[in-house]
Write a protein that holds these residues in place. Structure first.
Motif, PDB file in Angstrom:
ATOM      1  N   UNK A 173     -46.584   4.623  12.388  1.00 18.28           N
ATOM      2  CA  UNK A 173     -46.672   5.412  13.718  1.00 18.28           C
ATOM      3  C   UNK A 173     -45.447   5.667  14.380  1.00 18.28           C
ATOM      4  N   UNK A 174     -44.638   4.617  14.312  1.00 20.93           N
ATOM      5  CA  UNK A 174     -43.312   4.569  15.150  1.00 20.93           C
ATOM      6  C   UNK A 174     -42.358   5.459  14.333  1.00 20.93           C
ATOM      7  N   UNK A 175     -42.292   5.331  13.014  1.00 17.25           N
ATOM      8  CA  UNK A 175     -41.755   6.111  12.138  1.00 17.25           C
ATOM      9  C   UNK A 175     -41.908   7.680  12.389  1.00 17.25           C
ATOM     10  N   UNK A 176     -43.235   8.047  12.460  1.00 16.09           N
ATOM     11  CA  UNK A 176     -43.664   9.456  12.687  1.00 16.09           C
ATOM     12  C   UNK A 176     -43.220   9.758  14.100  1.00 16.09           C
ATOM     13  N   UNK A 177     -43.334   9.004  15.061  1.00 15.60           N
ATOM     14  CA  UNK A 177     -42.955   9.430  16.428  1.00 15.60           C
ATOM     15  C   UNK A 177     -41.641   9.689  16.494  1.00 15.60           C
ATOM     16  N   UNK A 178     -40.854   8.541  15.723  1.00 18.08           N
ATOM     17  CA  UNK A 178     -39.327   8.615  16.002  1.00 18.08           C
ATOM     18  C   UNK A 178     -38.656  10.071  15.230  1.00 18.08           C
ATOM     19  N   UNK A 354     -36.542   8.549  25.936  1.00 14.50           N
ATOM     20  CA  UNK A 354     -35.952   7.568  25.145  1.00 14.50           C
ATOM     21  C   UNK A 354     -36.413   6.170  25.283  1.00 14.50           C
ATOM     22  N   UNK A 355     -37.467   6.123  26.309  1.00 15.16           N
ATOM     23  CA  UNK A 355     -38.280   4.659  26.557  1.00 15.16           C
ATOM     24  C   UNK A 355     -38.822   4.182  24.915  1.00 15.16           C
ATOM     25  N   UNK A 356     -39.336   5.106  24.260  1.00 11.29           N
ATOM     26  CA  UNK A 356     -40.151   4.681  23.273  1.00 11.29           C
ATOM     27  C   UNK A 356     -38.812   3.934  22.185  1.00 11.29           C
ATOM     28  N   UNK A 357     -37.726   4.506  22.134  1.00  9.57           N
ATOM     29  CA  UNK A 357     -36.660   4.095  21.352  1.00  9.57           C
ATOM     30  C   UNK A 357     -36.421   2.664  21.608  1.00  9.57           C
ATOM     31  N   UNK A 358     -36.251   2.089  23.089  1.00  7.03           N
ATOM     32  CA  UNK A 358     -36.258   0.905  23.519  1.00  7.03           C
ATOM     33  C   UNK A 358     -37.252  -0.015  22.767  1.00  7.03           C
ATOM     34  N   UNK A 359     -38.448   0.567  23.156  1.00  5.00           N
ATOM     35  CA  UNK A 359     -39.529  -0.387  22.298  1.00  5.00           C
ATOM     36  C   UNK A 359     -39.414  -0.594  20.797  1.00  5.00           C
ATOM     37  N   UNK A 360     -38.880   0.420  19.826  1.00  6.00           N
ATOM     38  CA  UNK A 360     -38.943   0.396  18.695  1.00  6.00           C
ATOM     39  C   UNK A 360     -37.656  -0.556  18.504  1.00  6.00           C
ATOM     40  N   UNK A 361     -36.841  -0.601  19.261  1.00  4.21           N
ATOM     41  CA  UNK A 361     -35.860  -1.596  18.883  1.00  4.21           C
ATOM     42  C   UNK A 361     -36.131  -3.289  19.155  1.00  4.21           C
ATOM     43  N   UNK A 362     -36.977  -3.403  20.059  1.00  8.79           N
ATOM     44  CA  UNK A 362     -37.610  -4.697  20.335  1.00  8.79           C
ATOM     45  C   UNK A 362     -38.544  -5.081  19.192  1.00  8.79           C
ATOM     46  N   UNK A 363     -39.445  -3.984  18.856  1.00 12.50           N
ATOM     47  CA  UNK A 363     -40.131  -4.279  17.778  1.00 12.50           C
ATOM     48  C   UNK A 363     -39.531  -4.875  16.449  1.00 12.50           C
ATOM     49  N   UNK A 364     -38.587  -4.063  16.131  1.00  7.97           N
ATOM     50  CA  UNK A 364     -37.570  -4.430  14.801  1.00  7.97           C
ATOM     51  C   UNK A 364     -37.131  -5.602  14.817  1.00  7.97           C
ATOM     52  N   UNK A 365     -36.532  -5.932  16.078  1.00 12.59           N
ATOM     53  CA  UNK A 365     -35.855  -7.355  16.583  1.00 12.59           C
ATOM     54  C   UNK A 365     -36.808  -8.600  16.193  1.00 12.59           C
ATOM     55  N   UNK A 366     -38.289  -8.178  17.003  1.00 13.83           N
ATOM     56  CA  UNK A 366     -39.280  -9.378  16.790  1.00 13.83           C
ATOM     57  C   UNK A 366     -39.533  -9.528  15.526  1.00 13.83           C
ATOM     58  N   UNK A 367     -39.771  -8.479  14.724  1.00 15.97           N
ATOM     59  CA  UNK A 367     -40.238  -8.653  13.448  1.00 15.97           C
ATOM     60  C   UNK A 367     -39.063  -9.401  12.474  1.00 15.97           C
ATOM     61  N   UNK A 368     -37.852  -8.998  12.668  1.00 19.35           N
ATOM     62  CA  UNK A 368     -36.689  -9.653  12.139  1.00 19.35           C
ATOM     63  C   UNK A 368     -36.705 -11.108  12.324  1.00 19.35           C
ATOM     64  N   UNK A 369     -36.739 -11.529  13.659  1.00 16.01           N
ATOM     65  CA  UNK A 369     -36.832 -12.789  14.012  1.00 16.01           C
ATOM     66  C   UNK A 369     -37.943 -13.637  13.634  1.00 16.01           C
ATOM     67  N   UNK A 370     -39.232 -13.074  13.498  1.00 20.23           N
ATOM     68  CA  UNK A 370     -40.488 -13.587  12.913  1.00 20.23           C
ATOM     69  C   UNK A 370     -40.417 -13.937  11.491  1.00 20.23           C
ATOM     70  N   UNK A 371     -39.576 -12.805  10.795  1.00 15.79           N
ATOM     71  CA  UNK A 371     -39.570 -13.017   9.320  1.00 15.79           C
ATOM     72  C   UNK A 371     -38.250 -13.941   9.114  1.00 15.79           C
TER      73      UNK A 371
END
Lengths: 501, 501
Positions: A173-178, A354-371
């Motif tokens: 979803x995020x990739x389509x939106x981006x 641009x708001x959603x770009x902020x969210x996408x950064x956090x999403x990726x960082x969260x996933x990276x930390x969890x992984x």
């Protein structure tokens, strides 16, 4: 069946009330609690969480749910009873996987870490929160491990963002939106940025406060069943359907801060205030997921609150409130100012695009930390790098970087931000459905009438509380599953007009 | 033993924390809760009371107490451990007599009745509260019936006023005190009443608020571990030893209202703030009875706060705060004004001399109601009659009559007022003991130094929390059991000087 159902209800009411009480402890901690209360407050929340967890995971509830299984199938799917059993089963299953002791310990930790964060952020000192955040990451992982999952972030997303949505789905979803967003942001930012200096004059706090309250009263926020207070980070919280409170943060030198946060939180609150009163005291008496919740705050804040029609009604009153500051500022200038698009450091100050770009950064960082790909110690650097790359902004400090959001210092890592963008997507989908049913809504808004829209939302979203999942609710309300199309249409139309694209 | 003791402690900590949380729910209801929250708030308090009652009456606690019996005897009486076991046994015994369901029901009722009272009082409408009060009387009697007693008021006095004091004892004490008071009141009121018009000018609320806070800060109230808010009826409440809050009520046209209520509540709060921190989380971490608690609020409010020495220090600052109103008012005039003796309708406005007569009226009416000699419907009339007879004042309405106090609309009938007069008696007994140890205290007060007195109280009263009963504490601190002599001496000296008797 009725006896069993009543026993289930009465047991779950205790869980519900204990959660409401925990919410009050949180509210008090964020609003009025003196510093000395912090340590005990953490213990108290831990005791309550443990109790409500014990109550929810009582084997008697499992037995009642088993005994009610066949009845559930004979009940109409849309009945409150069937809904309650479904939600209770989901919550029971989720809660029995996570031990009460773990929940208590984690809650206690969140309370401590919040107290550290409110000092670390103004001090611009990431090292203060680092050990706490490392523990938070550890707790978040351990939380996920109690579940089966395809991706370690899935259980967190399911629990905290939007039930039934997985990491892979959100990535898609995020990739389509981006793909749609990035060229739009480029087109807009290629132009001269809007002049928002009219918002950056001196606006006495009391008048801002009063004006904000006036606006949300007109939108339909019920002050007999709520109130607004001040906090570091604005939020909505509910202690019963008759007591749904919001908080805000005022900046004397920036008019848009408190105004839009007040409308945003009132959007959350109207959702809770609109839940059918006969659901009160049951687990159905709350919004169905943070994604849907966010759709309601965003709908009122952005789609309504930053529309031209809304300000055709309110702008003359705002000018009256601040004559010195706004007398010579035209509605067009003001409307462009509150919709200024400019890549920036702070998520909560970001524009709709641009708001959603902020969210996408956090999403990726969260996933990276969890992984395990990203260590907490490297987070500030990774944050800066992504902001530079994705938004083209850079700040050497952490206060307006990785320390800017309360979320990771108050709850788990994972599932905390995605709901914002899912909410944005849903807000446009719901609004489009409301307009299909009532094409007169935009005209009414221009006249300061919000009851038709509010009524449609109450009828199609609010009243149901948690009876339906986000997916079910969205299909019932709009006739379609979640789709980014209305949101993309909305953004392209709005910013196309504003920037004559 | 240690394992058992630790298990007892950990179980009792949950009880303690649940009580603190209940206190927060109460505070919020009285300060910030919107109207719509009332119904659910009652349910929530009932859930918490039920839970803490369940936790306290868990058979496991009974078993632990039995198992610890022999250890208790071998422990030094003064040890925290022995104190905890004693208090736990007392509370366990009391709580096992009263069923959890009953407590929950009664608490829920008190919450409803409070909401009615806050409307009935301004409406001067006793009929609104009458059915609630009848239920309250019924609950109070049923509460007493769970105990063995000589007099039906005894269990209520034991639970709510001062442990170990019975109806007959209090009748005796009150009768002795009355014998001393009535002639003193007569002598004083035979003279021209003091002129308190200096207190009845216009004093802007914010400045009153600020001055009150300044005073209690100097007395030693710790704002890092507390705060003040506004309520209908001032009170002190504690959510942990690190969070002890007070409330006040401001009257723009009467300077003494908020000022002395702030000092009064700060007196309660300093008691709780002064409890040894290592008692935190245990049942010992609270004042030992409402009688002793009241001694601390009265000591600061009256013996210190209405003394001439106190105002030698503070009056110049008060004059600076309100130059227009007080510039030409002498210290003597001010001191006489705040000590004006005049029989009046309102207990909380009463002077030190007649105050106790208000309490005695309530005590007699409570006892009559509990004995079945007085019906709730006849209470307003009985009230008026007694006020006429004892104080020579009459008001045809109920707002400033039977509806004036929150107590019967927030708790049981019986045990709710006696603590005030017992506290007055004790306040003088403690202060006399403090002066015997530190004769320099009055001089220090004149210089604005309160640390010696505060230190003596912390050492001899505050720090112990609930470890000793009122009797034990009083004997330890003063070398004598409760006696009215120091109080009578104090009143005769003070008013003898003020009125040149």
């Amino acid at each position: 069946m009725e006896t069993k159902l009543n026993e289930l209800k009465s047991r779950l009411t205790e869980v519900y009330e204990l959660r409401c009480v925990t919410a009050l402890l949180n509210w008090d901690q964020a609003t009025y609690m003196p510093e000395g209360g912090a340590a005990a407050r953490g213990r108290q929340m831990a005791v309550l969480e443990k109790l409500s967890h014990e109550k929810l995971t009582d084997p008697a509830i499992g037995q009642l749910l088993d005994a009610l299984q066949s009845d559930e199938e004979s009940l109409p799917y849309d009945s409150d009873e069937a809904g309650l059993i479904r939600v209770a089963r989901k919550e029971f299953d989720r809660a029995t996987r996570v031990p009460a002791e773990f929940v208590a310990e984690m809650t206690n930790h969140f309370s401590d870490t919040y107290q550290v964060w409110i000092q670390a952020r103004p001090a611009n000192d990431f090292s203060m929160v680092k050990p706490y955040l490392e523990k938070t990451l550890d707790y978040s992982r351990r939380f996920a491990e109690y579940f089966e999952y395809d991706h370690i972030a899935d259980p967190l997303i399911d629990a905290f963002a939007m039930e039934g949505y997985q990491t892979e789905t959100i990535r898609g979803l995020f990739s389509d939106l981006r793909e749609q967003l990035v060229p739009l942001v480029k087109q807009v930012t290629a132009q001269e940025p809007a002049d928002d200096s009219c918002l950056r004059q001196t606006f006495p706090e009391q008048q801002q406060w009063d004006f904000g309250l006036k606006v949300i009263r007109e939108l339909g926020y019920d002050f007999n069943r709520g109130r607004q207070d001040k906090t570091h980070h604005p939020f909505m919280t509910k202690f019963s359907l008759g007591d749904v409170r919001i908080t805000t943060r005022l900046k004397e030198n920036y008019l848009a801060e408190s105004l839009f946060s007040t409308i945003h939180e009132a959007g959350h609150a109207m959702y809770e205030q609109g839940i059918r009163v006969d659901l009160e005291g049951s687990l159905l008496a709350e919004g169905t997921s943070s994604g849907v919740h966010e759709s309601q705050s965003r709908l009122w804040e952005n789609i309504v609150g930053r529309s031209r029609g809304f300000w055709e009604h309110f702008y003359p009153q705002l000018q009256e409130t601040f004559p010195e500051q706004l007398k010579t500022v035209s509605l067009d200038t003001f409307h462009r100012a509150i919709n200024k698009v400019e890549p920036s450091l702070i998520r909560t100050d970001a524009d709709e695009l641009t708001y959603n770009l902020h969210v996408m950064i956090r999403f990726d960082l969260e996933v990276d930390m969890l992984e395990g790909k990203l260590a907490v110690k490297d987070l500030p650097e990774a944050w800066r790098e992504r902001y530079k790359r994705d938004l083209g902004v850079f700040d050497p400090g952490d206060r307006d970087g990785v320390l800017q959001d309360v979320h990771w210092h108050f709850g788990p890592i994972g599932g905390m931000f995605q709901g914002y963008t899912l909410g944005n997507i849903l807000s446009a989908q719901y609004y489009e459905a409301a307009l299909k049913a009532h094409p007169e809504i935009p005209d009414q808004i221009r006249q300061g009438r919000f009851d038709t829209l509010h009524g449609w939302l109450r009828e199609n979203i609010y009243q149901h509380g948690a009876k339906y999942t986000a997916q079910e609710l969205t299909e019932r309300a709009t006739g379609s599953p979640l789709t980014i199309d209305p949101y993309v249409r909305y953004l392209k139309t709005k910013f196309g007009e504003l920037y004559a694209l």
